[in-house]
Design a protein around this motif. Structure first.
Motif, PDB file in Angstrom:
ATOM      1  N   THR A 394       0.846  -1.198   0.000  1.00 48.90           N
ATOM      2  CA  THR A 394       0.000   0.000   0.000  1.00 48.90           C
ATOM      3  C   THR A 394       0.880   1.247   0.000  1.00 48.90           C
ATOM      4  N   VAL A 395       0.278   2.343  -0.392  1.00 53.88           N
ATOM      5  CA  VAL A 395       0.934   3.652  -0.287  1.00 53.88           C
ATOM      6  C   VAL A 395      -0.040   4.608   0.390  1.00 53.88           C
ATOM      7  N   ARG A 396       0.531   5.575   1.101  1.00 56.17           N
ATOM      8  CA  ARG A 396      -0.307   6.593   1.734  1.00 56.17           C
ATOM      9  C   ARG A 396      -0.555   7.699   0.730  1.00 56.17           C
ATOM     10  N   ARG A 397      -1.795   8.097   0.564  1.00 57.83           N
ATOM     11  CA  ARG A 397      -2.136   9.188  -0.341  1.00 57.83           C
ATOM     12  C   ARG A 397      -2.865  10.273   0.451  1.00 57.83           C
ATOM     13  N   PHE A 398      -2.553  11.500   0.104  1.00 61.15           N
ATOM     14  CA  PHE A 398      -3.167  12.646   0.769  1.00 61.15           C
ATOM     15  C   PHE A 398      -4.383  13.104  -0.030  1.00 61.15           C
ATOM     16  N   ILE A 399      -5.510  13.195   0.645  1.00 61.04           N
ATOM     17  CA  ILE A 399      -6.750  13.663   0.028  1.00 61.04           C
ATOM     18  C   ILE A 399      -7.052  15.061   0.567  1.00 61.04           C
ATOM     19  N   PRO A 400      -6.877  16.097  -0.282  1.00 60.58           N
ATOM     20  CA  PRO A 400      -7.123  17.466   0.208  1.00 60.58           C
ATOM     21  C   PRO A 400      -8.555  17.649   0.674  1.00 60.58           C
ATOM     22  N   GLY A 401      -8.707  18.394   1.738  1.00 67.82           N
ATOM     23  CA  GLY A 401     -10.042  18.687   2.232  1.00 67.82           C
ATOM     24  C   GLY A 401     -10.688  19.826   1.459  1.00 67.82           C
ATOM     25  N   GLU A 402     -11.907  20.124   1.813  1.00 71.23           N
ATOM     26  CA  GLU A 402     -12.644  21.210   1.163  1.00 71.23           C
ATOM     27  C   GLU A 402     -13.339  22.009   2.253  1.00 71.23           C
ATOM     28  N   ASP A 403     -12.932  23.271   2.386  1.00 71.57           N
ATOM     29  CA  ASP A 403     -13.469  24.113   3.452  1.00 71.57           C
ATOM     30  C   ASP A 403     -13.752  25.504   2.884  1.00 71.57           C
ATOM     31  N   HIS A 404     -15.023  25.907   2.924  1.00 71.89           N
ATOM     32  CA  HIS A 404     -15.427  27.197   2.359  1.00 71.89           C
ATOM     33  C   HIS A 404     -15.855  28.178   3.454  1.00 71.89           C
ATOM     34  N   THR A 405     -15.433  27.890   4.684  1.00 71.98           N
ATOM     35  CA  THR A 405     -15.837  28.734   5.804  1.00 71.98           C
ATOM     36  C   THR A 405     -15.383  30.175   5.622  1.00 71.98           C
ATOM     37  N   GLU A 406     -14.108  30.348   5.213  1.00 73.45           N
ATOM     38  CA  GLU A 406     -13.578  31.701   5.070  1.00 73.45           C
ATOM     39  C   GLU A 406     -14.334  32.480   3.992  1.00 73.45           C
ATOM     40  N   GLN A 407     -14.638  31.813   2.865  1.00 71.70           N
ATOM     41  CA  GLN A 407     -15.383  32.479   1.799  1.00 71.70           C
ATOM     42  C   GLN A 407     -16.784  32.852   2.276  1.00 71.70           C
ATOM     43  N   LEU A 408     -17.408  31.951   3.030  1.00 73.86           N
ATOM     44  CA  LEU A 408     -18.739  32.244   3.574  1.00 73.86           C
ATOM     45  C   LEU A 408     -18.689  33.454   4.507  1.00 73.86           C
ATOM     46  N   ASN A 409     -17.644  33.516   5.316  1.00 71.74           N
ATOM     47  CA  ASN A 409     -17.511  34.654   6.232  1.00 71.74           C
ATOM     48  C   ASN A 409     -17.371  35.964   5.465  1.00 71.74           C
ATOM     49  N   HIS A 410     -16.606  35.934   4.369  1.00 75.10           N
ATOM     50  CA  HIS A 410     -16.432  37.144   3.562  1.00 75.10           C
ATOM     51  C   HIS A 410     -17.766  37.606   2.978  1.00 75.10           C
ATOM     52  N   VAL A 411     -18.559  36.637   2.464  1.00 74.61           N
ATOM     53  CA  VAL A 411     -19.847  36.978   1.864  1.00 74.61           C
ATOM     54  C   VAL A 411     -20.802  37.516   2.924  1.00 74.61           C
ATOM     55  N   THR A 412     -20.830  36.855   4.086  1.00 74.44           N
ATOM     56  CA  THR A 412     -21.702  37.304   5.177  1.00 74.44           C
ATOM     57  C   THR A 412     -21.344  38.720   5.610  1.00 74.44           C
ATOM     58  N   GLN A 413     -20.027  39.001   5.713  1.00 80.28           N
ATOM     59  CA  GLN A 413     -19.597  40.339   6.101  1.00 80.28           C
ATOM     60  C   GLN A 413     -19.977  41.362   5.032  1.00 80.28           C
ATOM     61  N   ALA A 414     -19.865  40.974   3.759  1.00 80.90           N
ATOM     62  CA  ALA A 414     -20.243  41.885   2.673  1.00 80.90           C
ATOM     63  C   ALA A 414     -21.732  42.211   2.740  1.00 80.90           C
ATOM     64  N   MET A 415     -22.554  41.212   3.115  1.00 80.37           N
ATOM     65  CA  MET A 415     -23.986  41.458   3.263  1.00 80.37           C
ATOM     66  C   MET A 415     -24.257  42.413   4.416  1.00 80.37           C
ATOM     67  N   ARG A 416     -23.516  42.253   5.518  1.00 88.36           N
ATOM     68  CA  ARG A 416     -23.685  43.165   6.650  1.00 88.36           C
ATOM     69  C   ARG A 416     -23.315  44.591   6.240  1.00 88.36           C
ATOM     70  N   ASP A 417     -22.182  44.707   5.539  1.00 91.80           N
ATOM     71  CA  ASP A 417     -21.735  46.034   5.100  1.00 91.80           C
ATOM     72  C   ASP A 417     -22.750  46.683   4.175  1.00 91.80           C
ATOM     73  N   LEU A 418     -23.343  45.875   3.289  1.00 90.04           N
ATOM     74  CA  LEU A 418     -24.319  46.402   2.339  1.00 90.04           C
ATOM     75  C   LEU A 418     -25.570  46.893   3.063  1.00 90.04           C
ATOM     76  N   ARG A 419     -26.016  46.110   4.050  1.00 89.41           N
ATOM     77  CA  ARG A 419     -27.207  46.526   4.813  1.00 89.41           C
ATOM     78  C   ARG A 419     -26.911  47.784   5.631  1.00 89.41           C
ATOM     79  N   GLU A 420     -25.683  47.888   6.166  1.00 89.32           N
ATOM     80  CA  GLU A 420     -25.304  49.073   6.926  1.00 89.32           C
ATOM     81  C   GLU A 420     -25.341  50.312   6.034  1.00 89.32           C
ATOM     82  N   GLU A 421     -24.854  50.144   4.796  1.00 91.10           N
ATOM     83  CA  GLU A 421     -24.892  51.267   3.852  1.00 91.10           C
ATOM     84  C   GLU A 421     -26.334  51.670   3.540  1.00 91.10           C
TER      85      GLU A 421
END
Length: 527
Positions: A394-421
């Motif tokens: 056997t060989v060990r293989r690395f399977i990259p994860g998938e995490d969109h938390t940071e992108q979601l945070n950016h979008v959520t913050q952009a929505m807050r900024d838009l509502r504030e405006e």
């Protein structure tokens, strides 16, 4: 002097040159230049017989040496009459080059056109000494002098900017260190952060090194795990900023030298380096003389120190493997735990005697009486190989994860900024409500899209190769057989009268399952 219509149709070559296609302007500049040159040629009813497009080519390179333009000035000079550029600074950044090309055009009866600058030199038969040519030549030389002066100003600005950037945590450009990727920097500019895949590769290298594996073994393990080399990773993931200069994929085979350079580099700890080449690079320091850290380190300080100590030890000992000790690193002393070393004696009768013995090392004397014959080592290894024969490799293989938390945070913050405006009445103008609704709708859709994407952590998995240990052993030479045993972390502990193998728990369990003895204890077992 005859009219234009009395002359043979003019054969035109149109073209462009861009020093750097990586920026937004560079990606379209050559298209704009070509359009301007083509429009001019067609307005003159000239026949366009060819074109040139020198991308990522400096104007400091003489026109005769440019990859696309050069052939039109040498072997293909008889195929055209007029050469059309958009601007003088696209053709020259050197007054000398400009004078040389103008002189060459006069000798070869060519037409040179710079459409946006309104300059035309027409040296066709009968027009060489016209007043218009002399005036145009004067303007052309002046324009080339200004282009050369502008180039010097650009160089001075770039040099000053890079000098300033070297004192900050901003990324000045180029390919990032292996293990990192380029990201936007809060407050402007670019910086680095650990890359999800290559940072794992670097940590894997350190782990294997501290487990006693050689750089050769680490390189083999990286390929087996599916990690791309630095050049291949850049080729695949940095798009036009890399591949526009290299049309064919680089080699994707790891070598021990690359492993050593990465593990030795302070960039692995997020430290900024300066210098044009790997050999010339040094740690960048701030105004206080302290190293500048651009990103999170890939190792803790303790692990980094251990990795450097291990690299130092290897650079001093420089283990031999070919012809020195066929099983170096496999047999060990059962008393002190250190490896056995091979000793070969030649008797007077010509017979060769091979022994493995405990040797004196720094801070430790040799264990007395700990010496065994070479055939016993070979017999013990042969017995283990027979038991491992049916084991699936056997060989060990690395399977990259998938995490969109940071992108979601950016979008959520952009929505807050838009509502504030909106609450601050910043959309209080005709059409403002529609603009607000459209912007909010785009952000809502993006949040939904990101929320629907899978979220999973990175993971290592064991993948069967389709070969058994016996297959791998049969196809390997002596050195690769030694590496196979070291890769399994199999250690043979010996005394003059006894020997036993230590196998890692997971390997011991797989061997027990293979032999149908799942309830037997795992650990050290005796042959």
């Amino acid at each position: 002097m005859g009219s234009m219509t009395a002359l043979a149709p003019v054969r035109a070559v149109v073209g462009s040159r861009v020093s750097d296609t990586h920026g937004d302007e560079g990606k379209v500049s050559h298209l704009v230049q070509a359009e301007s040159a083509t429009r001019h040629a067609l307005s003159k009813e000239w026949e366009i017989v060819g074109s040139f497009e020198d991308l990522d080519v400096s104007a400091q390179i003489t026109p005769w040496e440019r990859p696309d333009l050069g052939p039109w000035l040498t072997e293909r000079q008889g195929d055209w009459d007029a050469l059309v550029w958009a601007k003088v600074d696209r053709a020259f950044r050197s007054a000398k080059d400009c004078a040389d090309v103008a002189h060459w055009a006069e000798e070869n009866h060519k037409v040179l056109v710079f459409t946006d600058d309104g300059i035309t030199l027409d040296y066709r038969e009968g027009r060489e000494s016209s007043f218009g040519n002399e005036l145009a030549k004067t303007f052309l030389m002046l324009a080339s002098i200004f282009a050369e002066m502008e180039l010097k100003r650009i160089k001075a600005r770039v040099t000053a900017a890079h000098k300033h950037l070297r004192k900050t945590d901003r990324w000045a450009g180029g390919q990032p260190p292996y293990g990192y990727r380029i990201v936007d920097r809060p407050g402007g500019g670019r910086t680095l952060e650990p890359d999800p895949v290559t940072s794992e590769a670097v940590r894997y290298m350190g782990k294997l090194l501290l487990e006693g594996q050689s750089q050769w073994m680490i390189a083999t393990a990286l390929e087996a795990a599916g990690f791309d080399t630095p050049s291949m990773h850049a080729y695949k993931n940095q798009g036009e900023t890399y591949s526009s200069k290299r049309k064919t994929p680089p080699s994707n085979h790891w070598n021990p030298t690359s492993v050593g350079k990465i593990l030795r580099s302070p960039a692995t700890m997020g430290v900024k380096l300066t210098g044009r080449s790997v050999k010339a690079r040094k740690v960048a320091r701030d105004a206080k003389g302290l190293p500048i850290r651009m990103a999170k380190p890939l190792f803790t300080e303790e692990v980094w120190a251990a990795v450097q100590a291990a690299m130092d030890e290897r650079s001093i000992t420089k283990e031999r493997s070919n012809g020195a000790s066929p099983w170096l690193g496999v047999p060990h002393c059962d008393r002190c735990g250190d490896r056995f070393y091979r000793q070969v004696n030649l008797a007077k009768n010509g017979k060769i005697y091979e022994y493995y013995r405990c040797a004196k090392t720094a801070g430790k004397p040799a264990c007395k009486g700990q010496s065994v014959k070479g055939e016993r080592v070979t017999a013990a290894i042969t017995a283990l190989v027979e038991r491992l024969a049916g084991l699936a490799m056997t060989v060990r293989r690395f399977i990259p994860g998938e995490d969109h938390t940071e992108q979601l945070n950016h979008v959520t913050q952009a929505m807050r900024d838009l509502r504030e405006e909106k609450l601050r009445n910043l959309f209080d103008y005709p059409g403002g409500d529609d603009e607000y609704s459209e912007a909010l709708e785009v952000l809502v859709d993006e949040r939904r899209r990101l929320a629907a994407l899978p979220q999973r952590p990175s993971a290592w998995i064991e993948v069967e190769t389709g070969r058994t240990f016996a297959d791998a052993w049969a196809q390997a030479d002596q050195e690769h057989r030694r590496q196979l045993l070291l890769g399994l972390k199999a250690r043979l502990y010996m005394t003059p009268t006894n020997e036993g193998w230590y196998l890692p728990t997971d390997l011991g369990a797989r061997l027990q399952q293979l032999e149908g003895a799942a309830n037997r204890a795992v650990g050290v077992w005796r042959l």
